[in-house]
Every structure is written in structure tokens, then in C-alpha cells.
Design an enzyme around this catalytic site. Structure first.
Site, PDB file in Angstrom:
ATOM      1  N   GLY A 166       0.772  -1.511   0.299  1.00  0.00           N
ATOM      2  CA  GLY A 166       0.153   0.222  -0.213  1.00  0.00           C
ATOM      3  C   GLY A 166       0.693   1.225  -0.089  1.00  0.00           C
ATOM      4  N   SER A 167       0.287   2.125   0.534  1.00  0.00           N
ATOM      5  CA  SER A 167       0.930   3.251   0.902  1.00  0.00           C
ATOM      6  C   SER A 167       2.541   3.438   0.896  1.00  0.00           C
ATOM      7  CB  SER A 167       0.255   4.474   1.077  1.00  0.00           C
ATOM      8  OG  SER A 167      -1.370   4.379   0.660  1.00  0.00           O
ATOM      9  N   THR A 168       2.847   2.299   1.964  1.00  0.00           N
ATOM     10  CA  THR A 168       4.139   2.810   2.384  1.00  0.00           C
ATOM     11  C   THR A 168       5.125   2.561   1.231  1.00  0.00           C
ATOM     12  OG1 THR A 168       4.386   0.353   3.419  1.00  0.00           O
ATOM     13  CG2 THR A 168       3.779   2.161   5.407  1.00  0.00           C
TER      14      THR A 168
END
Length: 549
Positions: free
Chosen positions: A272-274
């Protein structure tokens, strides 16, 4: 514990008027006195020496008590020559009727075909789960492997990686015996050499606290599991590598592989956004944008047949690059990726090390899953930049953020500092980004915690830089809310001069799914404890005062 290897020379002698031929047999045993006949660990398996069909495998092995030494045989003769039950596999190597020779599928043969007194001896490799099912052996699995854990536990344990150092070197004796089995002479003898002590990087206090926090997190959110890593970004030392739920190390037989494997190294997940760190670093490094460069972002962005929107609904906004990371905008990250271009994005993914093992000194590490550029479709530029359609391991992600903490230099993570009196290897180092870009990225990650999606990771008295992540779990027909999510947070403290990098990944939490809600508080608990334990001085004392009123 080192082994003795005894070579028995059976001398020619007249028995009942017939001359018995001389032959040599080799058996090995530990100095605990338990015989080990042709058994060793190999690539997570058990090497077993077998004889051809129709012969007794124990015929060429000494299977009686050896004189006054009290050394008992390891195998007792039985239906298969060893007295062992059939292993639970459809292709049963003990049953010639199931195909192949007496050993079943020839592909089982690992390495060695020799000759002992005219009898062919094969070497077969079987998985450790077979060894675990063997209830007829006269010794425990702990004794089989000469270490302190059961087979399945050891399979993914650090001891397996350093078994060759821990086990030492066997002693050897050459003994002459007559045909009746009586010892005549000892021709030569060499002593056992003890194995080396292995010193790990794990700090038991930091490890214990991380495990406690993960147990509480799993309980609070009804999650399937959780993983945490604590790294020293300057050295690559792994100070903690924890997971929940755990298992009783004294009763590994009741724990399945889902509990005993080290998920921080073996398991992959969609981050995801990491993963937006890669895209942002790429566009900054290529000189395409600055942290202050602004973009007008629509409600959703069209990529191939999909219109992708942010995780939370919003109107049209005008965000800077720093704000795209701060508020974790999917539309913004894809906009930056399109500006960077697919070939350059693929190069930066490779430069960060995704798709490659870190080389951590632990068995079973996964490389992750990265789609080669030539296999990208029209929609790939819309999912990879936001951490979908790509899989990473927790140790990969932690080591990447450790590079940001270490002024842009990646250091190979490792679990062992010394073997005996020497370092086992020199950790690899490589620069991922320039120091100038690293300062920009670190500043933007600090903004995520100050006023973005990661405010729950804030620690009074310290600056924190990090990133939230909410990864989808793919199924056979794509993504669906019913499949659940992976909530994560990875960050560094103190952000002004990072001493620690902490990653937390929570598997399928219930009630909330976002990394900033589920994983960030766990990060905060782990990092806050560690900073106090290591006596790291605060770098933002005013925030401590405001937190206390």
C-alpha cells in the site's frame, strides 16, 4: 554439539573354517553417546542413506551396542529396514509399487551414489516434516539436528543458517575389530572440535516489548496476526523481529508452519502507501519536481479502464508533492508516477532492492514479487505506485526506510554480529538516493506524522518521520473488501538523527483497516519504549511539554 565419526575396520578372521572379508563402516555419534548413522541436515531436509530394493539397509551398518561404550544404535531393523513408518506422501519413496525404484521418484535423489562392499548406497533428501512424523526413532528431533529446537522450529530458525559454525567438527577414530565384533586396536584418533558461539543482534528487552505490543494489537483489532521489526539504521543490526500470535517453544509439535515460520523474512504482502516512497524519491532524484511543486488533483484519475481515487472521499484539491505524501493521495502518487514514466519507475523499484532478497542471514528469505517492465499493462502505472500489484517482505520495507534514516545509504540487515571472535561477514552498503534528496524525503515523512495520516505515531519529546500503509489482499478474482487488508506503519526516531527504524504490519484487522489507525499506535508504543530503554535524548522537548499540558 560436535560428532564423533568412527571408522570400523573389520579384520579378516576364520569363523567356522570360513574367511570373513574385511570391510570398513562409518558411523557417527555425538559425544552424548547417541549413534547417528548417515543422517544430516541439508537445505532444510533430512539426508537418509538407503540400500536398494530387496536388501536390508542395516546390513552394512553396525546395529548393536558398541562394546563397553554404551553407544546404542540409532535405527532398529523393521519392515523397511529401519523400523520407521511410511512418510505421508502420495509418492512414497519406501514403496516401489508407487513408481520408480525402491526409492520412488528419482527426483528425490539429492547427491551421492557410492558403493560399500558391492552394495549401492543412495542418498535421499526428505523434507523435515517427514522427520517430524517419524515416531519410531529412538532419539528426539532435537538430537537429530544437534540443536535446541524441533525440526519445524529449526527449519526457519537462525541456528539453521549457522549450523556449520555451531556444530563444530567431528572427531574420528579408526578401530580394528575382528569378525566377532571384538575391538582389536585403535589405529588413529582425532578429537572433537567444539563449535563456535554465535552472538546475535537481538536485544531481548526490545524483543520482549515488541512481542507484548503485538499481542495487545492483535487482541484489540481481532487481527489474524502482526509482525514488527526494530532496526539500527546505521549498522543494519536487527534489534527485534517479533510476531503474534506466537507459540510455546517447548511444545513446537502443536504449532503449525503459520506460527513457526518467521513472517518478517518469508512472507510477502502488498504494502500500500508505504510504497509511495519509491515514486516520490524517483521524481525528486530525476529533478522533475521539488517538494513544493504543486498539482491540481481531480477526484479520481483515469488509468486504462479504471478511475482511481483516494482512500477517503474529497473534492478537487491543489497539493504540493510534500502534501501528496503527507495525506497519502493515490491520485497524487499516480500523477507523479506518470510524470516519472514507467521505465524510470521500474528502475527505481529495482534500485530500492524490491524484487531481490536483502541477504539477511536467516533461511527462507523471499525476494518479493515484482512484475518485470516488459510485462506491465496499461493499468500497472496506476497500481504499482500506490503499492498494489507488487509484494514485499517486512524486512525489505524496513531496510528501505532504514536507508532514508541513514542519509540515503542502505545497509544490509543482519542478525549475527560475531561467530566466535569474528564478524561472519561485512554487511553490504549502497547509496539509494543523494543526501540532498534524502533530507527532502525525511522532512516530508516528518510531515506525515506532524499533520498527516500518521499523527497516531507521534511521540512526545521526539520528532518522528514515517509513513502509513493500507494494502489490499488480492484473491483469485482480484480485490475485494471481504478479503481484508494489511495495515502498516514504518518510521524512524528521532527524525533529526535516527537511531531506530520500526516497522509494524497488522494482518487483516477488524473494525478499522487503515495503517494510521491500527499500526501507527503500535509503532508509537514500541518506539517510545525503545527510546527510553536506550536512553536516547529527546530532540523536541517542547512537544513533550505540550503533550503534558
Amino acid at each position: 554439539m560436535p560428532r564423533w565419526v568412527i571408522t570400523l575396520l573389520l579384520a579378516s578372521a576364520f569363523v567356522g573354517g570360513l574367511a570373513a572379508p574385511a570391510r570398513a563402516d562409518t558411523i557417527s555419534y555425538l559425544d552424548d553417546g547417541v549413534v547417528r548413522v548417515g543422517v544430516d541436515l541439508d537445505r532444510g531436509g533430512l539426508i537418509v542413506y538407503l540400500a536398494p530394493s530387496g536388501t536390508d539397509p542395516s546390513a552394512n551398518l553396525v546395529d548393536a551396542t558398541l562394546g563397553d561404550q554404551g553407544i546404542q544404535p540409532w535405527f532398529q531393523a523393521g519392515p523397511d529396514g529401519f523400523g520407521n513408518p511410511a512418510p505421508p506422501y502420495e509418492s512414497n519413496p519406501w514403496n516401489p509399487s508407487l513408481g520408480g525404484d525402491a526409492f520412488g521418484n528419482e527426483s528425490w535423489v539429492d547427491r551421492y551414489t557410492g558403493d560399500n562392499d558391492g552394495t549401492t548406497i543412495h542418498t535421499e533428501t526428505y523434507p523435515l516434516q517427514w522427520a517430524l512424523s517419524n515416531t519410531s526413532c529412538t532419539c528426539t528431533i532435537e538430537q537429530w539436528i544437534t540443536l535446541d529446537g524441533a525440526a519445524v522450529k529449526l527449519r526457519m530458525r537462525l541456528e539453521l543458517q549457522y549450523d556449520h559454525k555451531l556444530s563444530g567438527h567431528p572427531g574420528k577414530q579408526t578401530i580394528v575389530r575382528d569378525a566377532t565384533g571384538r575391538s582389536i586396536d585403535v589405529i588413529s584418533s582425532s578429537p572433537v572440535q567444539e563449535g563456535s558461539a554465535v552472538f546475535t543482534t537481538i536485544d531481548h528487552t526490545i524483543q520482549s516489548n515488541a512481542e507484548q505490543v503485538l499481542r495487545a494489537t492483535v487482541s484489540e483489532w481481532g487481527a489474524r496476526g502482526a509482525t514488527a521489526i526494530v532496526l539500527d539504521p546505521r549498522t543494519g543490526d536487527v534489534l527485534a523481529m517479533a510476531q503474534a500470535p506466537g507459540y510455546d517453544a517447548n511444545n513446537t509439535g502443536s504449532a503449525g508452519p503459520n506460527l513457526t515460520r518467521n513472517r518478517a523474512v518469508t512472507d510477502t504482502y502488498e504494502p500500500g502507501s508505504t510504497f509511495k516512497l519509491v515514486t516520490v524519491t524517483g521524481v525528486l532524484s530525476e529533478g522533475l519536481v521539488k517538494p513544493t511543486t504543486r498539482f491540481t488533483l481531480p477526484v479520481c484519475i483515469q488509468v486504462a479502464n479504471y478511475c482511481i481515487h483516494d482512500a477517503e472521499g474529497r473534492n478537487v484539491v491543489n497539493y504540493s508533492v510534500a502534501q501528496i505524501l503527507q495525506y497519502s493521495s493515490n491520485v497524487g502518487a499516480i500523477t507523479l508516477a506518470e510524470k516519472l514514466g514507467a521505465p524510470a519507475l521500474a528502475r527505481w523499484i529495482d534500485r530500492f532492492g524490491f524484487g531481490h532478497p536483502t541477504g539477511i542471514d536467516f533461511p527462507g528469505e523471499s525476494s518479493g514479487l515484482v512484475l518485470p517492465l516488459e510485462q506491465w499493462s496499461g493499468s500497472t502505472i496506476g497500481n504499482v505506485p500506490i503499492g498494489q500489484g507488487i509484494a514485499v517482505t517486512p524486512i525489505q520495507m524496513a531496510s528501505v526506510y532504514a536507508a532514508v534514516a541513514n542519509d540515503g545509504v542502505w545497509v544490509q540487515p543482519h542478525l549475527v554480529t560475531r561467530v566466535g571472535g569474528r564478524a561472519p561477514f561485512k554487511p553490504a552498503r549502497r547509496r539509494i538516493m543523494s543526501t540532498a534528496v534524502d533530507r527532502q524525503v525525511k522532512s516530508m515523512l516528518t510531515g506525515v506524522v506532524l499533520a498527516g495520516t500518521g499523527t497516531a505515531a507521534a511521540i512526545p519529546g521526539y520528532t518522528v518521520a514515517g509513513k502509513t500503509g493500507t494494502g489490499s489482499i488480492p484473491g483469485p478474482h482480484g480485490y475485494a473488501d471481504s478479503l481484508g487488508y494489511m495495515a502498516s506503519f514504518v518510521g524512524m526516531v528521532p527524525a533529526s538523527d535516527p537511531r531506530l527504524v520500526v516497522l509494524v504490519v497488522v494482518d487483516r484487522p477488524r473494525g478499522a483497516i487503515f495503517g494510521g489507525v491500527v499500526a501507527a499506535p503500535a509503532f508509537q508504543s514500541i518506539a517510545k519504549f525503545d527510546l527510553q530503554y536506550l536512553e536516547v535524548p529527546p530532540d523536541a522537548p517542547r512537544t513533550a511539554l505540550s503533550a503534558t499540558g
